[in-house]
Design a protein around this motif. Structure first.
Motif, PDB file in Angstrom:
ATOM      1  N   GLY A 145       0.839  -1.185   0.000  1.00  0.00           N
ATOM      2  CA  GLY A 145       0.000   0.000   0.000  1.00  0.00           C
ATOM      3  C   GLY A 145       0.876   1.236   0.000  1.00  0.00           C
ATOM      4  O   GLY A 145       2.108   1.142   0.062  1.00  0.00           O
ATOM      5  N   SER A 146       0.229   2.425  -0.073  1.00  0.00           N
ATOM      6  CA  SER A 146       1.017   3.658  -0.148  1.00  0.00           C
ATOM      7  C   SER A 146       0.403   4.809   0.633  1.00  0.00           C
ATOM      8  O   SER A 146       0.930   5.919   0.592  1.00  0.00           O
ATOM      9  N   GLY A 147      -0.673   4.585   1.332  1.00  0.00           N
ATOM     10  CA  GLY A 147      -1.378   5.686   1.973  1.00  0.00           C
ATOM     11  C   GLY A 147      -0.843   6.048   3.347  1.00  0.00           C
ATOM     12  O   GLY A 147       0.183   5.524   3.801  1.00  0.00           O
ATOM     13  N   PRO A 148      -1.541   6.981   4.031  1.00  0.00           N
ATOM     14  CA  PRO A 148      -1.090   7.478   5.341  1.00  0.00           C
ATOM     15  C   PRO A 148      -1.310   6.483   6.478  1.00  0.00           C
ATOM     16  O   PRO A 148      -0.935   6.771   7.615  1.00  0.00           O
ATOM     17  N   GLU A 149      -1.891   5.326   6.176  1.00  0.00           N
ATOM     18  CA  GLU A 149      -2.162   4.358   7.239  1.00  0.00           C
ATOM     19  C   GLU A 149      -0.887   3.958   7.983  1.00  0.00           C
ATOM     20  O   GLU A 149      -0.902   3.766   9.201  1.00  0.00           O
ATOM     21  N   LEU A 150       0.211   3.812   7.251  1.00  0.00           N
ATOM     22  CA  LEU A 150       1.461   3.401   7.899  1.00  0.00           C
ATOM     23  C   LEU A 150       1.863   4.387   8.988  1.00  0.00           C
ATOM     24  O   LEU A 150       2.148   3.998  10.126  1.00  0.00           O
ATOM     25  N   GLU A 151       1.887   5.682   8.648  1.00  0.00           N
ATOM     26  CA  GLU A 151       2.310   6.676   9.646  1.00  0.00           C
ATOM     27  C   GLU A 151       1.325   6.735  10.807  1.00  0.00           C
ATOM     28  O   GLU A 151       1.715   6.870  11.962  1.00  0.00           O
ATOM     29  N   ARG A 152       0.034   6.609  10.500  1.00  0.00           N
ATOM     30  CA  ARG A 152      -0.983   6.692  11.540  1.00  0.00           C
ATOM     31  C   ARG A 152      -0.881   5.504  12.500  1.00  0.00           C
ATOM     32  O   ARG A 152      -0.921   5.670  13.717  1.00  0.00           O
ATOM     33  N   LEU A 153      -0.706   4.317  11.954  1.00  0.00           N
ATOM     34  CA  LEU A 153      -0.706   3.115  12.794  1.00  0.00           C
ATOM     35  C   LEU A 153       0.619   2.912  13.528  1.00  0.00           C
ATOM     36  O   LEU A 153       0.636   2.430  14.660  1.00  0.00           O
ATOM     37  N   SER A 154       1.730   3.248  12.878  1.00  0.00           N
ATOM     38  CA  SER A 154       3.033   2.904  13.446  1.00  0.00           C
ATOM     39  C   SER A 154       3.719   4.060  14.154  1.00  0.00           C
ATOM     40  O   SER A 154       4.608   3.853  14.973  1.00  0.00           O
ATOM     41  N   GLY A 155       3.328   5.308  13.826  1.00  0.00           N
ATOM     42  CA  GLY A 155       3.994   6.460  14.410  1.00  0.00           C
ATOM     43  C   GLY A 155       5.239   6.901  13.659  1.00  0.00           C
ATOM     44  O   GLY A 155       5.868   7.893  14.039  1.00  0.00           O
ATOM     45  N   PHE A 156       5.612   6.222  12.590  1.00  0.00           N
ATOM     46  CA  PHE A 156       6.800   6.595  11.836  1.00  0.00           C
ATOM     47  C   PHE A 156       6.543   7.819  10.965  1.00  0.00           C
ATOM     48  O   PHE A 156       5.444   8.014  10.445  1.00  0.00           O
ATOM     49  N   ASP A 157       7.594   8.611  10.805  1.00  0.00           N
ATOM     50  CA  ASP A 157       7.619   9.701   9.838  1.00  0.00           C
ATOM     51  C   ASP A 157       8.239   9.138   8.566  1.00  0.00           C
ATOM     52  O   ASP A 157       9.376   8.655   8.588  1.00  0.00           O
ATOM     53  N   GLU A 158       7.499   9.161   7.468  1.00  0.00           N
ATOM     54  CA  GLU A 158       8.020   8.604   6.216  1.00  0.00           C
ATOM     55  C   GLU A 158       8.679   9.663   5.334  1.00  0.00           C
ATOM     56  O   GLU A 158       9.252   9.332   4.311  1.00  0.00           O
ATOM     57  N   GLY A 159       8.575  10.917   5.761  1.00  0.00           N
ATOM     58  CA  GLY A 159       9.253  11.979   5.037  1.00  0.00           C
ATOM     59  C   GLY A 159       8.407  12.591   3.943  1.00  0.00           C
ATOM     60  O   GLY A 159       7.371  12.063   3.549  1.00  0.00           O
ATOM     61  N   PRO A 160       8.859  13.757   3.430  1.00  0.00           N
ATOM     62  CA  PRO A 160       8.093  14.497   2.425  1.00  0.00           C
ATOM     63  C   PRO A 160       8.228  13.886   1.037  1.00  0.00           C
ATOM     64  O   PRO A 160       9.266  13.980   0.409  1.00  0.00           O
ATOM     65  N   MET A 161       7.151  13.283   0.558  1.00  0.00           N
ATOM     66  CA  MET A 161       7.129  12.687  -0.776  1.00  0.00           C
ATOM     67  C   MET A 161       6.314  13.577  -1.708  1.00  0.00           C
ATOM     68  O   MET A 161       5.410  14.291  -1.281  1.00  0.00           O
TER      69      MET A 161
END
Lengths: 211, 211
Positions: A145-161
């Motif tokens: 997947g590619s959506g904001p779910e990762l940052e929301r669920l894990s707390g990680f900052d994935e950076g400005p894409m």
């Protein structure tokens, strides 16, 4: 500047670094290296490795593999080893790409025009791994997947894409496939987030309001 | 999955990788490690290392150092070692950041609140190194410049960056300073471009029309 064979020992500066797969993964490499023909089989392995990796304490809940796009031969497996190596750049994609380049003896995984290699990851790469994938020579990227779910669920900052991140891959001859094994991937991130373990990105996820 | 101590030797998969500074740079580390108080002194070293690096054949015309922002103590020096290591992710910033983390024994170069570290690079990082810098823990980034001159002069593809790249750093507590040693940096890129040596980014610079 002066030349001395002893300089590297007297300056106090480090001259090299290395990264190793965790012992638990090294112990499973024969099983892991079975060819995986379908996208679903490939992502099943990635989600398994990602889930186990954070529980073992090596780093974040991320894994990546490099496979032959056609045959499914496994060229390398990688997990996030930031905590076990002490190196913040050792995300799963950098690890898998580097190990594939060791295996093939080339910095260009696209050097053989007869063999297209594919990177399979359990979510859209962070901005660092986005670039690492772009420069690696792989011809295909498959993500759960590619959506904001990762940052929301894990707390990680994935950076400005950028919004056109996938089109930028395609423009460089790298195909992008999304949505393989998505539910399993989200379950890994959710369980990681609920476990309240260390999120190690140096600057944290508090500053993504600009995005 | 099965567990066997021999798995890592029988699977054929690589289990680790490493990167070393080139021999010429290891031989100069004592001279290189002299503290550098001003931004200009810091960039002078970076431009020197970048110029020498491509001429020595280790990789692209790029160097980076990590210094104590206040005292100028040199924590690490890095150059692009893509060609000498065979690993496409081993850009100068990744190398310098990793070596600083080896020296300090932590994946977080911002772990000590009393000591702000600074990354000095001879141009705006590519998209991969942009992320690597963001996750490293450095508090300051100093670059010789950030415009399209690098890609035009050297032929490198730096990847798709956002317009607000610097603001995104600032939002994460990382200051950005541009324009230090700019003329020297541009001369290095120009001479590299005119020398017609290998540009090793796997997908080449032909596909940046989207940007």
């Amino acid at each position: 500047m002066t030349q001395s064979p002893d300089d590297s020992r007297t300056s106090g500066l480090a001259t090299g670094f290395s990264a190793q797969l965790p012992a638990w993964l090294q112990g499973e490499l024969t099983a892991v290296s079975t060819p995986r023909v379908t996208p679903e089989e490939r992502m099943e392995l990635v989600n398994y490795l990602a889930d186990r990796n954070w529980r073992e304490g090596n780093g974040g809940p991320f894994a990546a593999i490099v496979v032959d796009h056609v045959t499914g031969e496994v060229i390398s497996v990688g997990v996030n080893v930031v905590l076990s190596t002490g190196l913040s750049s050792m995300h799963a994609e950098v690890t898998a790409i580097s190990l594939a380049q060791v295996a093939l003896g080339s910095w260009d995984l696209g050097a053989d025009p007869e063999r297209e290699l594919e990177l399979v990851v359990n979510w859209r790469p962070c901005v660092m791994c986005y670039g690492s994938t772009m420069w690696s020579g792989v011809r295909h990227l498959v993500v759960a997947g590619s959506g904001p779910e990762l940052e929301r669920l894990s707390g990680f900052d994935e950076g400005p894409m950028r919004e056109d991140w996938a089109a930028q891959f395609e423009a460089r001859g790298i195909s992008v496939t999304e949505g393989v094994g998505r539910d399993d991937a989200l379950r890994v991130f959710r369980e990681y987030g609920e476990a309240d373990v260390l999120v190690y990105n140096a600057r944290g996820a508090g500053a993504i309001a600009l995005d």
